[in-house]
Design a protein around this motif. Sequence first.
Motif, PDB file in Angstrom:
ATOM      1  N   LYS A   2       1.380  -1.479   0.306  1.00 19.54           N
ATOM      2  CA  LYS A   2       0.124   0.343   0.052  1.00 19.54           C
ATOM      3  C   LYS A   2       0.986   1.000   0.044  1.00 19.54           C
ATOM      4  N   SER A   3       0.173   2.595  -0.483  1.00 15.45           N
ATOM      5  CA  SER A   3       1.207   3.357  -0.652  1.00 15.45           C
ATOM      6  C   SER A   3       0.916   4.212   0.060  1.00 15.45           C
ATOM      7  N   PHE A   4       2.824   4.551   0.772  1.00 10.18           N
ATOM      8  CA  PHE A   4       2.354   5.663   1.788  1.00 10.18           C
ATOM      9  C   PHE A   4       3.287   7.272   1.322  1.00 10.18           C
ATOM     10  N   PHE A   5       2.564   8.199   2.321  1.00  6.86           N
ATOM     11  CA  PHE A   5       3.224   9.441   1.809  1.00  6.86           C
ATOM     12  C   PHE A   5       3.747  10.601   3.309  1.00  6.86           C
ATOM     13  N   PRO A   6       5.043   9.899   2.876  1.00 10.74           N
ATOM     14  CA  PRO A   6       5.882  10.653   4.180  1.00 10.74           C
ATOM     15  C   PRO A   6       5.327  12.536   4.958  1.00 10.74           C
ATOM     16  N   VAL A   7       4.579  13.133   5.593  1.00  8.85           N
ATOM     17  CA  VAL A   7       4.547  14.025   5.554  1.00  8.85           C
ATOM     18  C   VAL A   7       5.150  14.351   7.130  1.00  8.85           C
ATOM     19  N   GLY A   8       5.482  14.027   7.810  1.00  8.66           N
ATOM     20  CA  GLY A   8       6.020  14.901   9.172  1.00  8.66           C
ATOM     21  C   GLY A   8       7.611  13.542   9.042  1.00  8.66           C
ATOM     22  N   SER A   9       8.825  14.656   9.631  1.00 12.51           N
ATOM     23  CA  SER A   9       9.974  13.371   9.165  1.00 12.51           C
ATOM     24  C   SER A   9      10.764  14.440  10.511  1.00 12.51           C
ATOM     25  N   THR A  10      11.808  13.253  10.779  1.00 14.60           N
ATOM     26  CA  THR A  10      12.837  13.371  12.205  1.00 14.60           C
ATOM     27  C   THR A  10      14.186  12.345  11.984  1.00 14.60           C
ATOM     28  N   THR A  11      15.157  13.291  12.242  1.00  9.87           N
ATOM     29  CA  THR A  11      16.515  12.253  11.812  1.00  9.87           C
ATOM     30  C   THR A  11      17.531  12.878  13.091  1.00  9.87           C
ATOM     31  N   LEU A  12      17.272  11.186  13.927  1.00 15.61           N
ATOM     32  CA  LEU A  12      18.533  11.608  14.751  1.00 15.61           C
ATOM     33  C   LEU A  12      20.131  11.119  14.650  1.00 15.61           C
ATOM     34  N   THR A  13      20.695  10.950  15.685  1.00 19.23           N
ATOM     35  CA  THR A  13      22.044  10.345  15.774  1.00 19.23           C
ATOM     36  C   THR A  13      21.916   9.295  16.735  1.00 19.23           C
ATOM     37  N   ALA A  14      21.168   8.188  17.234  1.00 20.99           N
ATOM     38  CA  ALA A  14      21.448   7.582  17.902  1.00 20.99           C
ATOM     39  C   ALA A  14      22.679   7.218  18.529  1.00 20.99           C
ATOM     40  N   THR A  26       3.888  14.530  13.361  1.00 23.47           N
ATOM     41  CA  THR A  26       2.419  14.365  12.791  1.00 23.47           C
ATOM     42  C   THR A  26       2.602  14.455  11.561  1.00 23.47           C
ATOM     43  N   GLY A  27       1.228  13.788  11.500  1.00 24.54           N
ATOM     44  CA  GLY A  27       1.218  13.386   9.709  1.00 24.54           C
ATOM     45  C   GLY A  27       0.901  12.330   9.947  1.00 24.54           C
ATOM     46  N   GLY A  28       0.545  11.345  10.885  1.00 24.66           N
ATOM     47  CA  GLY A  28      -0.725  10.052  10.358  1.00 24.66           C
ATOM     48  C   GLY A  28      -0.065   9.394  11.685  1.00 24.66           C
ATOM     49  N   PRO A  29      -0.808   8.331  11.488  1.00 25.80           N
ATOM     50  CA  PRO A  29      -0.964   7.030  12.037  1.00 25.80           C
ATOM     51  C   PRO A  29       0.106   6.069  11.322  1.00 25.80           C
ATOM     52  N   PHE A  30       0.454   6.567  10.459  1.00 25.41           N
ATOM     53  CA  PHE A  30       1.675   5.282   9.837  1.00 25.41           C
ATOM     54  C   PHE A  30       2.983   6.041  10.438  1.00 25.41           C
ATOM     55  N   ILE A  31       3.759   4.777  11.218  1.00 28.82           N
ATOM     56  CA  ILE A  31       5.335   5.306  11.320  1.00 28.82           C
ATOM     57  C   ILE A  31       6.229   4.154   9.921  1.00 28.82           C
ATOM     58  N   ARG A  32       7.103   4.958   9.368  1.00 30.70           N
ATOM     59  CA  ARG A  32       8.192   4.079   8.994  1.00 30.70           C
ATOM     60  C   ARG A  32       9.233   4.975   8.962  1.00 30.70           C
ATOM     61  N   ILE A  33      10.122   4.211   9.460  1.00 33.08           N
ATOM     62  CA  ILE A  33      11.425   3.932  10.111  1.00 33.08           C
ATOM     63  C   ILE A  33      12.667   3.433   9.379  1.00 33.08           C
ATOM     64  N   CYS A  88      24.690   5.888  15.130  1.00 36.19           N
ATOM     65  CA  CYS A  88      24.066   5.577  13.955  1.00 36.19           C
ATOM     66  C   CYS A  88      23.082   6.597  13.516  1.00 36.19           C
ATOM     67  N   GLY A  89      22.617   6.857  12.228  1.00 38.91           N
ATOM     68  CA  GLY A  89      21.648   7.749  12.196  1.00 38.91           C
ATOM     69  C   GLY A  89      20.050   7.275  12.063  1.00 38.91           C
ATOM     70  N   VAL A  90      19.680   7.874  12.829  1.00 34.71           N
ATOM     71  CA  VAL A  90      17.830   6.615  12.404  1.00 34.71           C
ATOM     72  C   VAL A  90      16.999   8.503  11.909  1.00 34.71           C
ATOM     73  N   ASN A  91      16.183   7.562  10.925  1.00 34.21           N
ATOM     74  CA  ASN A  91      14.835   8.896  10.152  1.00 34.21           C
ATOM     75  C   ASN A  91      13.522   7.828  10.621  1.00 34.21           C
ATOM     76  N   VAL A  92      12.940   8.727  11.678  1.00 35.77           N
ATOM     77  CA  VAL A  92      11.322   8.229  11.514  1.00 35.77           C
ATOM     78  C   VAL A  92      10.149   9.434  11.048  1.00 35.77           C
ATOM     79  N   SER A  93       9.717   9.136  10.134  1.00 31.83           N
ATOM     80  CA  SER A  93       8.754   9.071   9.318  1.00 31.83           C
ATOM     81  C   SER A  93       7.052   9.092   9.397  1.00 31.83           C
ATOM     82  N   THR A  94       5.803   9.638   9.291  1.00 34.82           N
ATOM     83  CA  THR A  94       5.122   9.649   9.535  1.00 34.82           C
ATOM     84  C   THR A  94       3.897   9.998   8.167  1.00 34.82           C
TER      85      THR A  94
END
Length: 99
Positions: A2-14, A26-33, A88-94
């Motif tokens: 199914k199609s995912f559209f990234p509206v919000g995104s945060t990138t940080l270093t763990a 913010t952006g929706g209930p679906f999270i892509r990491i 390590c860099g991590v990106n979380v998009s919603t």
Amino acid sequence: MKSFFPVGSTTLTATVTTSAATILPTGGPFIRIARETAAVRVFIAFGTASVVATTSSMELVSGIVEELQNPNTTAYTHFAVITSSGTCGVNVSTGPRYE
């Protein structure tokens, strides 16, 4: 898939020494990491502003994009990441998912 559209995104270093709670974008209930490809192990936890990740939290596997649905946007407002060593860099998009 199914199609995912990234509206919000945060990138940080763990890092191995810090597991600060970060607000989910913010952006929706679906999270892509996505995480950088590296030999270092990275762990993530979800919760409120007091969430802390440990090496017992969910591991983010190198080279794999995790896609999750937030089951309760009131209970899971933040995430925290930590590594077993190094950084390590991590990106979380919603975003929403479209049928």
